[in-house]
Design a protein around this motif. Structure first.
Motif, PDB file in Angstrom:
ATOM      1  N   ILE A 178      43.680  44.479  40.846  1.00  0.00           N
ATOM      2  CA  ILE A 178      42.463  43.718  41.153  1.00  0.00           C
ATOM      3  C   ILE A 178      41.229  44.559  40.853  1.00  0.00           C
ATOM      4  CG2 ILE A 178      41.112  42.670  43.027  1.00  0.00           C
ATOM      5  CD1 ILE A 178      43.865  41.811  44.255  1.00  0.00           C
ATOM      6  N   LYS A 179      41.267  45.832  41.185  1.00  0.00           N
ATOM      7  CA  LYS A 179      40.110  46.706  40.946  1.00  0.00           C
ATOM      8  C   LYS A 179      39.794  46.862  39.458  1.00  0.00           C
ATOM      9  CE  LYS A 179      40.122  49.207  45.261  1.00  0.00           C
ATOM     10  NZ  LYS A 179      40.108  50.482  45.932  1.00  0.00           N
ATOM     11  N   VAL A 180      40.794  46.689  38.591  1.00  0.00           N
ATOM     12  CA  VAL A 180      40.556  46.748  37.143  1.00  0.00           C
ATOM     13  C   VAL A 180      39.477  45.741  36.742  1.00  0.00           C
ATOM     14  CG1 VAL A 180      41.594  46.154  34.899  1.00  0.00           C
ATOM     15  CG2 VAL A 180      42.825  47.640  36.489  1.00  0.00           C
ATOM     16  N   PHE A 181      39.438  44.613  37.421  1.00  0.00           N
ATOM     17  CA  PHE A 181      38.523  43.527  37.054  1.00  0.00           C
ATOM     18  C   PHE A 181      37.267  43.460  37.906  1.00  0.00           C
ATOM     19  CE2 PHE A 181      42.805  42.296  35.796  1.00  0.00           C
ATOM     20  CZ  PHE A 181      42.591  42.173  34.436  1.00  0.00           C
ATOM     21  N   GLN A 182      37.031  44.470  38.710  1.00  0.00           N
ATOM     22  CA  GLN A 182      35.880  44.493  39.604  1.00  0.00           C
ATOM     23  C   GLN A 182      34.593  44.176  38.847  1.00  0.00           C
ATOM     24  OE1 GLN A 182      35.045  48.352  41.201  1.00  0.00           O
ATOM     25  NE2 GLN A 182      33.755  47.546  42.817  1.00  0.00           N
ATOM     26  N   ASN A 183      33.920  43.118  39.262  1.00  0.00           N
ATOM     27  CA  ASN A 183      32.627  42.692  38.713  1.00  0.00           C
ATOM     28  C   ASN A 183      32.633  42.408  37.217  1.00  0.00           C
ATOM     29  OD1 ASN A 183      31.225  42.920  41.225  1.00  0.00           O
ATOM     30  ND2 ASN A 183      31.226  45.132  40.935  1.00  0.00           N
ATOM     31  N   THR A 184      33.823  42.288  36.588  1.00  0.00           N
ATOM     32  CA  THR A 184      33.849  42.028  35.143  1.00  0.00           C
ATOM     33  C   THR A 184      34.554  40.733  34.792  1.00  0.00           C
ATOM     34  OG1 THR A 184      35.901  43.282  34.817  1.00  0.00           O
ATOM     35  CG2 THR A 184      33.825  44.492  34.559  1.00  0.00           C
TER      36      THR A 184
END
Length: 183
Positions: free
Chosen positions: A105-111
């Motif tokens: 999930i953090k891979v896609f943070q705000n992107t």
């Protein structure tokens, strides 16, 4: 035996991990799940957490989702997901992340913003609330996103921004449908 139920790849048999390490979603439950969200799938960005064989995300792709991200942390299941993606010819519409759900999930943070999130962890894991909190905190959901949690009991939304709009029981399996109202 797990197969694609509907869409362009209907009837295709998927490989699954032998034994009881994973619990593939039954055809009946998968058919019910996708029947409830059928009008939301076309063109959607889908996140399949705890993907196992990838059957949920692949079903979404077969039914017209634009792309799917598959997340699983085990070598054996990642190999199976990769093989199922290739078998269906969905390499260009798929992304596979070999990691735990927190890091994925953090891979896609705000992107990246997802329209549909499919949450199917081991039932006794207690991951549901943590997953919902993390998805909200990392800002990866589009306004109006649908989240579906498969579990043994209805899942509660203790996180601000979610509301449960449907709980359905299929034998021993519950599907809890959430809508994300922020974003």
């Amino acid at each position: 035996m797990t197969r694609i139920i509907a869409g362009e790849k209907r009837g295709t048999i998927l490989q699954t991990l032998e034994g009881d390490r994973t619990r593939p979603t039954t055809d009946r439950v998968r058919e019910a799940l996708f029947g409830c969200i059928q009008f939301e799938i076309a063109g959607a960005n889908v996140l399949d957490l705890f993907a196992g064989s990838g059957a949920l995300g692949l079903e979404a792709l077969s039914r017209g989702a634009a792309c799917a991200v598959f997340c699983d942390r085990y070598d054996e299941t990642v190999k199976i997901i990769k093989g199922n993606i290739a078998k269906l010819g969905y390499e260009t519409r798929s992304q596979l992340i070999k990691n735990d759900y927190i890091h994925a999930i953090k891979v896609f943070q705000n992107t990246e913003k997802f329209d549909i999130v499919l949450i199917d962890p081991p039932y006794k894991s207690g991951y549901y609330e943590t997953v919902l909190e993390l998805l909200a905190r990392e800002n990866v959901l589009k306004h109006g996103a649908i989240l579906v949690a498969e579990s043994e009991e209805p899942v509660e939304a203790a996180v601000d921004g979610y509301h449960v709009y449907k709980n359905k029981r299929y034998g021993k399996t519950f599907l809890t449908f959430f809508r994300w109202d922020k974003g």
